[in-house]
Design a protein around this motif. Structure first.
Motif, PDB file in Angstrom:
ATOM      1  N   VAL A 181       0.862  -1.186   0.000  1.00 37.48           N
ATOM      2  CA  VAL A 181       0.000   0.000   0.000  1.00 37.48           C
ATOM      3  C   VAL A 181       0.894   1.230   0.000  1.00 37.48           C
ATOM      4  N   LEU A 182       0.547   2.194  -0.843  1.00 36.12           N
ATOM      5  CA  LEU A 182       1.217   3.492  -0.881  1.00 36.12           C
ATOM      6  C   LEU A 182       0.107   4.536  -0.791  1.00 36.12           C
ATOM      7  N   TYR A 183      -0.129   5.037   0.416  1.00 30.13           N
ATOM      8  CA  TYR A 183      -1.277   5.919   0.672  1.00 30.13           C
ATOM      9  C   TYR A 183      -0.809   7.339   0.951  1.00 30.13           C
TER      10      TYR A 183
ATOM     11  N   PRO B  86       2.377  13.521   3.727  1.00 32.35           N
ATOM     12  CA  PRO B  86       2.683  12.286   4.456  1.00 32.35           C
ATOM     13  C   PRO B  86       2.281  11.073   3.611  1.00 32.35           C
ATOM     14  N   ILE B  87       3.178  10.107   3.512  1.00 28.57           N
ATOM     15  CA  ILE B  87       2.895   8.886   2.755  1.00 28.57           C
ATOM     16  C   ILE B  87       2.977   7.700   3.704  1.00 28.57           C
ATOM     17  N   ALA B  88       1.885   6.953   3.785  1.00 26.32           N
ATOM     18  CA  ALA B  88       1.835   5.751   4.614  1.00 26.32           C
ATOM     19  C   ALA B  88       2.074   4.536   3.728  1.00 26.32           C
ATOM     20  N   ILE B  89       3.003   3.684   4.140  1.00 29.79           N
ATOM     21  CA  ILE B  89       3.285   2.476   3.369  1.00 29.79           C
ATOM     22  C   ILE B  89       3.044   1.238   4.219  1.00 29.79           C
TER      23      ILE B  89
ATOM     24  N   ALA C 219       3.489  -3.305   3.434  1.00 23.72           N
ATOM     25  CA  ALA C 219       3.754  -4.351   2.450  1.00 23.72           C
ATOM     26  C   ALA C 219       3.723  -5.711   3.116  1.00 23.72           C
ATOM     27  N   PHE C 220       3.535  -6.743   2.285  1.00 21.26           N
ATOM     28  CA  PHE C 220       3.381  -8.099   2.795  1.00 21.26           C
ATOM     29  C   PHE C 220       4.709  -8.719   3.206  1.00 21.26           C
ATOM     30  N   ASP C 221       5.799  -8.374   2.521  1.00 18.24           N
ATOM     31  CA  ASP C 221       7.097  -8.984   2.818  1.00 18.24           C
ATOM     32  C   ASP C 221       8.152  -7.898   2.976  1.00 18.24           C
ATOM     33  N   GLU C 222       9.295  -8.285   3.503  1.00 18.76           N
ATOM     34  CA  GLU C 222      10.334  -7.317   3.850  1.00 18.76           C
ATOM     35  C   GLU C 222      10.912  -6.627   2.626  1.00 18.76           C
ATOM     36  N   SER C 223      11.137  -7.382   1.543  1.00 22.04           N
ATOM     37  CA  SER C 223      11.738  -6.772   0.356  1.00 22.04           C
ATOM     38  C   SER C 223      10.790  -5.749  -0.269  1.00 22.04           C
ATOM     39  N   SER C 224       9.502  -6.054  -0.298  1.00 23.02           N
ATOM     40  CA  SER C 224       8.528  -5.110  -0.837  1.00 23.02           C
ATOM     41  C   SER C 224       8.431  -3.872   0.043  1.00 23.02           C
ATOM     42  N   THR C 225       8.531  -4.077   1.358  1.00 20.28           N
ATOM     43  CA  THR C 225       8.518  -2.947   2.287  1.00 20.28           C
ATOM     44  C   THR C 225       9.665  -1.995   1.999  1.00 20.28           C
ATOM     45  N   GLN C 226      10.848  -2.551   1.755  1.00 22.37           N
ATOM     46  CA  GLN C 226      12.014  -1.725   1.484  1.00 22.37           C
ATOM     47  C   GLN C 226      11.865  -0.967   0.170  1.00 22.37           C
ATOM     48  N   VAL C 227      11.317  -1.632  -0.838  1.00 23.43           N
ATOM     49  CA  VAL C 227      11.098  -0.971  -2.129  1.00 23.43           C
ATOM     50  C   VAL C 227      10.151   0.216  -1.963  1.00 23.43           C
ATOM     51  N   LEU C 228       9.044  -0.019  -1.263  1.00 20.92           N
ATOM     52  CA  LEU C 228       8.068   1.050  -1.075  1.00 20.92           C
ATOM     53  C   LEU C 228       8.613   2.173  -0.198  1.00 20.92           C
ATOM     54  N   PHE C 229       9.394   1.801   0.803  1.00 19.59           N
ATOM     55  CA  PHE C 229       9.986   2.820   1.672  1.00 19.59           C
ATOM     56  C   PHE C 229      10.910   3.727   0.874  1.00 19.59           C
TER      57      PHE C 229
ATOM     58  N   LEU D 249       9.658  10.441  -2.941  1.00 18.32           N
ATOM     59  CA  LEU D 249       8.507  11.301  -3.215  1.00 18.32           C
ATOM     60  C   LEU D 249       8.303  12.375  -2.158  1.00 18.32           C
ATOM     61  N   SER D 250       8.570  12.028  -0.894  1.00 21.45           N
ATOM     62  CA  SER D 250       8.192  12.901   0.213  1.00 21.45           C
ATOM     63  C   SER D 250       9.201  12.842   1.344  1.00 21.45           C
ATOM     64  N   THR D 251       9.254  13.912   2.100  1.00 22.37           N
ATOM     65  CA  THR D 251      10.107  13.942   3.295  1.00 22.37           C
ATOM     66  C   THR D 251       9.394  13.338   4.499  1.00 22.37           C
ATOM     67  N   LYS D 252       8.132  12.933   4.299  1.00 23.40           N
ATOM     68  CA  LYS D 252       7.312  12.441   5.408  1.00 23.40           C
ATOM     69  C   LYS D 252       6.782  11.052   5.070  1.00 23.40           C
ATOM     70  N   THR D 253       7.542  10.026   5.434  1.00 23.21           N
ATOM     71  CA  THR D 253       7.204   8.649   5.110  1.00 23.21           C
ATOM     72  C   THR D 253       7.021   7.852   6.393  1.00 23.21           C
ATOM     73  N   TYR D 254       5.946   7.067   6.453  1.00 26.44           N
ATOM     74  CA  TYR D 254       5.621   6.325   7.675  1.00 26.44           C
ATOM     75  C   TYR D 254       5.203   4.896   7.325  1.00 26.44           C
TER      76      TYR D 254
END
Length: 262
Positions: free
Chosen positions: A107-109, A126-129, A131-141, A147-152
């Protein structure tokens, strides 16, 4: 990272431009209304596609930016390759709606109200992320940070609460602006009269908490003024009830006494 965006509404419009600005090319745009896909594709220099099975094999990330009720139906139609990451942009839809179709789900909200006619500095959104697995989490992060200075990192339940709070803070507030606009128009008053008040109210909560900024007759438990307003709203039954309920809630929060608000 090569990206395909599915949707051509307000979020897709702004997000596509922000992705390109951050150095992540949006290669393909799809929308159920083909004309809208073409319009956005021409705007950003992408290719428009008419069918979801036309997504290129070199696409790394597929972003579903459609209405909440359409997310599942779009995901069902996709023919995903193992390396492709599939995400949606919804604040109120769980991550797990994508899991029947892929294990590389996320999710990229972006927490903002979007209108095509209004330019927005995406770096401050603010972008809320999630993901189902660790590698996808890192990609989205990494993508969100570009994109933004505010990532959570925010899980599904937290994101639903965030979205609910956003409805109160944004959508309901704007509806109240519309009620104010209507009341003023009925009395021959210009809405510009109240714009400085709206601006100052919004500015206050950038400096202090909303609970500290609250003012007005209900905060003071000023029953005389409240009753005058309720009488004025006699011909607007729904708005009178709304005024009464909100006033009761404010009195309860600050004065712990709603017995006189009948």
């Amino acid at each position: 990272m090569n990206i395909a965006v599915l949707g051509a509404g307000n979020i897709a419009w702004h997000l596509s431009k922000a992705l390109i600005h951050a150095g992540h090319p949006v290669k393909q745009i799809w929308n159920r209304t083909a004309e809208k896909a073409v319009a956005l594709a021409l705007e950003i220099g992408a290719d428009s596609i008419t069918h979801l099975n036309q997504i290129d094999a070199d696409i790394d990330l597929i972003i579903i930016a459609v209405s909440d009720e359409a997310i599942t139906s779009v995901a069902k139609e996709l023919q995903l390759l193992p390396q492709q990451l599939l995400v949606h942009t919804s604040g109120s839809t769980a991550l797990n709606v994508l899991l029947p179709y892929t294990q590389k789900a996320g999710v990229l909200y972006p927490l903002q109200t979007f209108s095509k006619a209004v330019q927005i500095d995406f770096s401050q959104i603010p972008i809320a992320i999630e993901a189902f697995d660790e590698s996808s989490t890192q990609v989205l992060f990494n993508l969100a940070k570009a994109l933004s200075t505010k990532t959570y990192y925010i899980n599904t339940q937290q994101r639903l609460m965030l979205h609910t709070a956003a409805v109160f803070a944004c959508n309901f507030t704007n509806h109240f602006y519309t009620i104010a606009q209507t009341l003023m128009q009925q009395s021959g008053l210009d809405f510009n009269l109240i714009r400085p008040l709206i601006q100052e109210t919004a500015a206050k909560v950038q400096q202090i908490l909303p609970s500290e900024a609250q003012t007005g007759p209900a905060k003071r438990n000023d029953q005389l003024t409240i009753q005058k307003h309720l009488e004025l709203l006699q011909t607007h039954t729904a708005w009178k009830l709304l005024y009464q309920q909100i006033s009761q809630d404010i009195v309860k929060m600050y004065a712990k006494d709603t017995s006189s608000l009948k």
